[in-house]
Write an enzyme that holds these catalytic residues in place. Sequence first.
Site: not given
Length: 489
Positions: A253-257
């Site tokens: 997800s965007k939060r992790f990469g």
Amino acid sequence: MTGSVRTRFAPSPTGELHIGGLRTALFQWAFVQANGGKLILRIEDTDQSRYVEGSIENIIEGLRWLGIEWDEGPDVGGPHGPYIQSERLAKYQTVAGELRARDRAYRCFCSSERLSQLRKDQQKDGLSPGYDGRCRAIPPIQAEERALTEPSVLRFRMDRTGVTNFHDLIRGDVTFQNSLQDDFVIIKTDGFPTYHLAMLVDDHDMEITHVIRAEEWLASGPKHLQLYDAMGWSPPHFAHLPLLVDAQGRKLSKRFGDVSALDYRDRGYLPEAMLNFLTFLGWSLDDKTTHITGDELKQAFTLDRVVPNPAFFDVERLDALNGHYIRSLNPEPWSKNVAEWLSRDLPTDVPRPLDSALVSALAPLLQERITRLDEVATLSRFMFGDRPDYPMDLLVERIDGDSELAALTLDEALSALGDIEPLDWGLGSVEAAIRGLQDRLDLKLRKFVSVLYVAIMGAPRGIPLFDSIALLGREEALIRLQGARSKLP
Ligand code: GLU
């Protein structure tokens, strides 16, 4: 399988094409290609509040980047259009009307406040969340009267007895308890359908035979099967693809990469490498093949070799593949790439012009060393007249901090290279002069070479040094060595 296979890629235009979406589309494309079928691109934009301007263009660009083509879609047309759901609203209303006529749908007047209170209470009591059916029993005539003055949604009347079984082409037989289902919304207050209804109506209308989609939709299977049943339509085959996860097992997800497909293009990954990488995220040809082209994939793809367990999105693997594809490019397309990335990334005010002779000479040096195309300009910037600032700590860093030895290296290099007659300047003479320093310094090349790298390029490593010095030219090379020398005692 016959030639009548039809599947669809059905993204929602809520932002940039997700890398997981690109993997889904790739598998769908490979599946239809392997079976002589058709791929349909359908835009699922019924959630107007999540619509993001420019997403459709971004999605199409991302698919084309990888070489995925479709047979029907908003841009190419086709016999089942329109292919954008917001242009098909009347169809969903017709089916919703039919479901009401069959008493499988009813109006619900519950306010959002009531529904959120209901959810909270269910949570508190440890119950699974879901609509409690309060409006189920309102007689239709009364409901129509109330609808004249009150907002309402339309809910599907789920049969909550027994189980739903279906066969997933990747997961085998799956079973869900119907008691855990609730009456879900099919038409919202704004008159737009929800995903479940719109997707199903379109899959039926567009004669979709295989629904290949992300795992997150697996649990919606019972809803969809009951809807098919209520309409008397036969369902398509289902295949739910495995999740993509990071090294910690978390869903990408965007939060992790980075999850935007085109960001990978813009960071210098080749489409061939990305295709190869995504192919093996959940699928395999056999137990040894690690390299594959789009042409090979479209011959060989079968759904029965997709595994249900999550696939690790291993960026190191992607980097290794990208390096492999970079090194296997022929000189001409490779030089073209180098020229493109130089003009994209080099500052416009570099002193030396970006001429084609220099680009062709640089290209093979870069090809050996880089992993991503966005390194092209970083690694060759020094060649365009951009002199490094010879930082002292870098000059001595890899020579055990010994600034005297670094100074001696530069003095010897200045003298050896200075001894080359201008007419004799070239790779051979430069290499011989620098190798000769080993004796003069009584040191191995690898021990002192970083000093020369920093003097010439501003970094302790980079593209091949002898070629770089030769290409830079005698005068400029000597100026740089001198510049570095002046930084040392
Ligand atoms: N619009 C859905 C999504 O973007 C499509 C799911 C499906 O393929 O049915 O996830």
